[in-house]
Design a protein around this motif. Structure first.
Motif, PDB file in Angstrom:
ATOM      1  N   ASN A  90       0.823  -1.202   0.000  1.00 55.85           N
ATOM      2  CA  ASN A  90       0.000   0.000   0.000  1.00 55.85           C
ATOM      3  C   ASN A  90       0.859   1.255   0.000  1.00 55.85           C
ATOM      4  OD1 ASN A  90      -2.574  -1.187   0.024  1.00 55.85           O
ATOM      5  ND2 ASN A  90      -2.437  -1.553   2.225  1.00 55.85           N
ATOM      6  N   PHE A  91       0.412   2.231  -0.776  1.00 56.86           N
ATOM      7  CA  PHE A  91       0.960   3.585  -0.651  1.00 56.86           C
ATOM      8  C   PHE A  91       0.185   4.246   0.488  1.00 56.86           C
ATOM      9  CE2 PHE A  91       0.656   8.094  -1.292  1.00 56.86           C
ATOM     10  CZ  PHE A  91       1.958   8.447  -1.549  1.00 56.86           C
ATOM     11  N   ARG A  92       0.927   4.868   1.414  1.00 53.98           N
ATOM     12  CA  ARG A  92       0.254   5.441   2.581  1.00 53.98           C
ATOM     13  C   ARG A  92       0.733   6.859   2.843  1.00 53.98           C
ATOM     14  NH1 ARG A  92       1.455   2.293   7.541  1.00 53.98           N
ATOM     15  NH2 ARG A  92       3.562   2.339   6.742  1.00 53.98           N
ATOM     16  N   ILE A  93      -0.187   7.696   3.284  1.00 51.84           N
ATOM     17  CA  ILE A  93       0.204   9.015   3.794  1.00 51.84           C
ATOM     18  C   ILE A  93      -0.233   9.083   5.249  1.00 51.84           C
ATOM     19  CG2 ILE A  93      -0.209  11.510   3.689  1.00 51.84           C
ATOM     20  CD1 ILE A  93      -0.338  11.311   0.690  1.00 51.84           C
ATOM     21  N   GLN A  94       0.710   9.459   6.092  1.00 50.40           N
ATOM     22  CA  GLN A  94       0.423   9.606   7.512  1.00 50.40           C
ATOM     23  C   GLN A  94       0.612  11.060   7.926  1.00 50.40           C
ATOM     24  OE1 GLN A  94       3.247   6.629   9.000  1.00 50.40           O
ATOM     25  NE2 GLN A  94       1.487   5.440   9.692  1.00 50.40           N
ATOM     26  N   ARG A  95      -0.131  11.429   8.941  1.00 52.56           N
ATOM     27  CA  ARG A  95       0.092  12.761   9.510  1.00 52.56           C
ATOM     28  C   ARG A  95       0.178  12.619  11.021  1.00 52.56           C
ATOM     29  NH1 ARG A  95      -5.861  15.141   8.346  1.00 52.56           N
ATOM     30  NH2 ARG A  95      -6.977  14.067   9.995  1.00 52.56           N
ATOM     31  N   CYS A  96       0.807  13.596  11.637  1.00 52.09           N
ATOM     32  CA  CYS A  96       0.836  13.651  13.086  1.00 52.09           C
ATOM     33  C   CYS A  96       0.024  14.882  13.491  1.00 52.09           C
ATOM     34  CB  CYS A  96       2.271  13.751  13.597  1.00 52.09           C
ATOM     35  SG  CYS A  96       2.362  13.518  15.371  1.00 52.09           S
ATOM     36  N   ARG A  97      -1.031  14.634  14.245  1.00 51.25           N
ATOM     37  CA  ARG A  97      -1.953  15.731  14.605  1.00 51.25           C
ATOM     38  C   ARG A  97      -1.775  16.131  16.068  1.00 51.25           C
ATOM     39  NH1 ARG A  97      -8.228  16.091  12.933  1.00 51.25           N
ATOM     40  NH2 ARG A  97      -7.216  17.155  11.203  1.00 51.25           N
ATOM     41  N   TYR A  98      -1.634  17.416  16.269  1.00 53.13           N
ATOM     42  CA  TYR A  98      -1.576  17.980  17.615  1.00 53.13           C
ATOM     43  C   TYR A  98      -2.812  18.847  17.827  1.00 53.13           C
ATOM     44  CZ  TYR A  98       3.336  16.593  17.574  1.00 53.13           C
ATOM     45  OH  TYR A  98       4.496  15.865  17.500  1.00 53.13           O
ATOM     46  N   THR A  99      -3.436  18.677  18.976  1.00 51.60           N
ATOM     47  CA  THR A  99      -4.618  19.492  19.301  1.00 51.60           C
ATOM     48  C   THR A  99      -4.431  20.077  20.703  1.00 51.60           C
ATOM     49  OG1 THR A  99      -5.683  17.437  19.990  1.00 51.60           O
ATOM     50  CG2 THR A  99      -6.287  18.277  17.828  1.00 51.60           C
ATOM     51  N   PRO A 100      -5.203  21.126  21.020  1.00 52.73           N
ATOM     52  CA  PRO A 100      -5.043  21.752  22.336  1.00 52.73           C
ATOM     53  C   PRO A 100      -5.406  20.775  23.460  1.00 52.73           C
ATOM     54  CG  PRO A 100      -6.443  23.095  20.890  1.00 52.73           C
ATOM     55  CD  PRO A 100      -6.220  21.799  20.203  1.00 52.73           C
ATOM     56  N   LYS A 101      -4.718  20.881  24.586  1.00 52.93           N
ATOM     57  CA  LYS A 101      -5.008  20.018  25.732  1.00 52.93           C
ATOM     58  C   LYS A 101      -6.423  20.254  26.240  1.00 52.93           C
ATOM     59  CE  LYS A 101      -1.421  19.245  28.832  1.00 52.93           C
ATOM     60  NZ  LYS A 101      -0.233  19.736  29.557  1.00 52.93           N
ATOM     61  N   LYS A 102      -6.839  21.506  26.227  1.00 54.10           N
ATOM     62  CA  LYS A 102      -8.233  21.775  26.584  1.00 54.10           C
ATOM     63  C   LYS A 102      -8.801  22.862  25.677  1.00 54.10           C
ATOM     64  CE  LYS A 102      -6.406  24.243  30.526  1.00 54.10           C
ATOM     65  NZ  LYS A 102      -5.888  24.102  31.785  1.00 54.10           N
ATOM     66  N   GLY A 103     -10.110  22.839  25.534  1.00 54.56           N
ATOM     67  CA  GLY A 103     -10.788  23.824  24.699  1.00 54.56           C
ATOM     68  C   GLY A 103     -10.812  23.417  23.242  1.00 54.56           C
ATOM     69  N   LYS A 104     -11.641  24.114  22.487  1.00 57.91           N
ATOM     70  CA  LYS A 104     -11.790  23.826  21.058  1.00 57.91           C
ATOM     71  C   LYS A 104     -10.635  24.438  20.271  1.00 57.91           C
ATOM     72  CE  LYS A 104     -15.389  23.976  18.249  1.00 57.91           C
ATOM     73  NZ  LYS A 104     -16.526  24.554  17.572  1.00 57.91           N
ATOM     74  N   PRO A 105     -10.146  23.739  19.211  1.00 59.17           N
ATOM     75  CA  PRO A 105      -9.089  24.336  18.385  1.00 59.17           C
ATOM     76  C   PRO A 105      -9.560  25.631  17.736  1.00 59.17           C
ATOM     77  CG  PRO A 105      -9.444  22.012  17.830  1.00 59.17           C
ATOM     78  CD  PRO A 105     -10.568  22.421  18.731  1.00 59.17           C
ATOM     79  N   THR A 106      -8.681  26.636  17.696  1.00 60.01           N
ATOM     80  CA  THR A 106      -9.044  27.910  17.086  1.00 60.01           C
ATOM     81  C   THR A 106      -8.980  27.817  15.567  1.00 60.01           C
ATOM     82  OG1 THR A 106      -6.744  28.522  17.419  1.00 60.01           O
ATOM     83  CG2 THR A 106      -8.328  29.356  19.011  1.00 60.01           C
ATOM     84  N   LYS A 107      -7.857  27.342  15.038  1.00 60.50           N
ATOM     85  CA  LYS A 107      -7.648  27.216  13.594  1.00 60.50           C
ATOM     86  C   LYS A 107      -7.002  25.874  13.316  1.00 60.50           C
ATOM     87  CE  LYS A 107      -8.423  31.651  12.324  1.00 60.50           C
ATOM     88  NZ  LYS A 107      -9.395  32.047  11.294  1.00 60.50           N
ATOM     89  N   ARG A 108      -6.945  25.534  12.030  1.00 54.17           N
ATOM     90  CA  ARG A 108      -6.275  24.290  11.645  1.00 54.17           C
ATOM     91  C   ARG A 108      -5.183  24.607  10.620  1.00 54.17           C
ATOM     92  NH1 ARG A 108      -9.164  19.795   7.957  1.00 54.17           N
ATOM     93  NH2 ARG A 108      -7.295  18.617   7.401  1.00 54.17           N
ATOM     94  N   ILE A 109      -3.977  24.164  10.893  1.00 57.98           N
ATOM     95  CA  ILE A 109      -2.877  24.408   9.973  1.00 57.98           C
ATOM     96  C   ILE A 109      -2.280  23.073   9.529  1.00 57.98           C
ATOM     97  CG2 ILE A 109      -1.211  24.715  11.886  1.00 57.98           C
ATOM     98  CD1 ILE A 109       0.222  26.760  10.035  1.00 57.98           C
ATOM     99  N   SER A 110      -1.954  22.981   8.243  1.00 55.00           N
ATOM    100  CA  SER A 110      -1.293  21.795   7.709  1.00 55.00           C
ATOM    101  C   SER A 110       0.130  22.167   7.315  1.00 55.00           C
ATOM    102  CB  SER A 110      -2.035  21.286   6.464  1.00 55.00           C
ATOM    103  OG  SER A 110      -3.331  20.855   6.800  1.00 55.00           O
ATOM    104  N   VAL A 111       1.084  21.413   7.834  1.00 52.45           N
ATOM    105  CA  VAL A 111       2.485  21.595   7.461  1.00 52.45           C
ATOM    106  C   VAL A 111       2.886  20.373   6.651  1.00 52.45           C
ATOM    107  CG1 VAL A 111       4.832  21.907   8.302  1.00 52.45           C
ATOM    108  CG2 VAL A 111       2.916  22.964   9.524  1.00 52.45           C
ATOM    109  N   VAL A 112       3.293  20.623   5.420  1.00 57.70           N
ATOM    110  CA  VAL A 112       3.446  19.555   4.439  1.00 57.70           C
ATOM    111  C   VAL A 112       4.888  19.494   3.971  1.00 57.70           C
ATOM    112  CG1 VAL A 112       2.561  18.662   2.257  1.00 57.70           C
ATOM    113  CG2 VAL A 112       1.131  20.171   3.659  1.00 57.70           C
TER     114      VAL A 112
END
Ligand SMILES: [Zn+2]
Length: 176
Positions: free
Chosen positions: A17-39
């Motif tokens: 299989n060809f696979r793409i993985q990402r590592c996602r970081y989210t805030p410890k508490k509260g809703k995320p403000t924005k979403r950024i992708s670093v590629v």
């Protein structure tokens, strides 16, 4: 701690299989403000981007309290190319950076481009890290298409890089 997710899987003709993985970081508490992708790793012969992703991940893990939004790190898009230090997608010899937005009903490189667009859809920002090759020495720079100049130049200035390069929308770069 970042959460490693497999976001794209395409069956290859060789039983792998060809696979793409990402590592996602989210805030410890509260809703995320924005979403950024670093590629990184669109071009398999540009390895500095993987190092940037490594350093960014390391910094984030040491500063979890600083995370206010969703930060997705995609270190190795053209994993087949990275494995063999090949700029293009091996066998197809296709520059992935020239076939966006791609299509699900096309050959592998177009499916990868399409998958990349789909998994990053909804991001507020995306930064695609490239680097030079052994024949060319460049200073750190941000490249922006002219059509997005007004939106992106103020954001690019926040990256603390001396050189922001606004491209004309030349035909050859349209599918980038
Ligand atoms: Zn590149």
């Amino acid at each position: 701690m970042g959460n490693i997710e497999e976001v794209l899987t395409i069956e290859l003709p060789v039983g792998e299989n060809f696979r793409i993985q990402r590592c996602r970081y989210t805030p410890k508490k509260g809703k995320p403000t924005k979403r950024i992708s670093v590629v990184s790793g669109i071009h398999g012969d540009e390895l500095e981007g993987q190092y940037v992703c490594f350093l960014l991940g390391e910094w984030l893990r040491e500063h979890l309290e600083a995370i206010k939004g969703t930060i997705d790190i995609y270190p190795a898009i053209n994993s087949l190319g990275i494995d063999s230090i090949t700029r293009t997608i091996p066998f197809y010899d296709i520059d992935l950076n020239r076939i966006f937005p791609g299509s699900k009903e096309d050959f592998l490189p177009a499916q990868i481009a399409h998958g990349v667009v789909e998994v990053m859809r909804g991001s507020d920002f995306a930064i695609d890290i490239h680097s030079s090759n052994i024949y060319l020495r460049e200073i750190p720079q941000v490249r922006i298409a002219k059509a997005q100049e007004n939106t992106l130049v103020p954001l690019a200035n926040l990256l603390n890089i001396d050189f922001v390069w606004v491209h004309d929308a030349v035909t050859v770069l349209e599918s980038t």
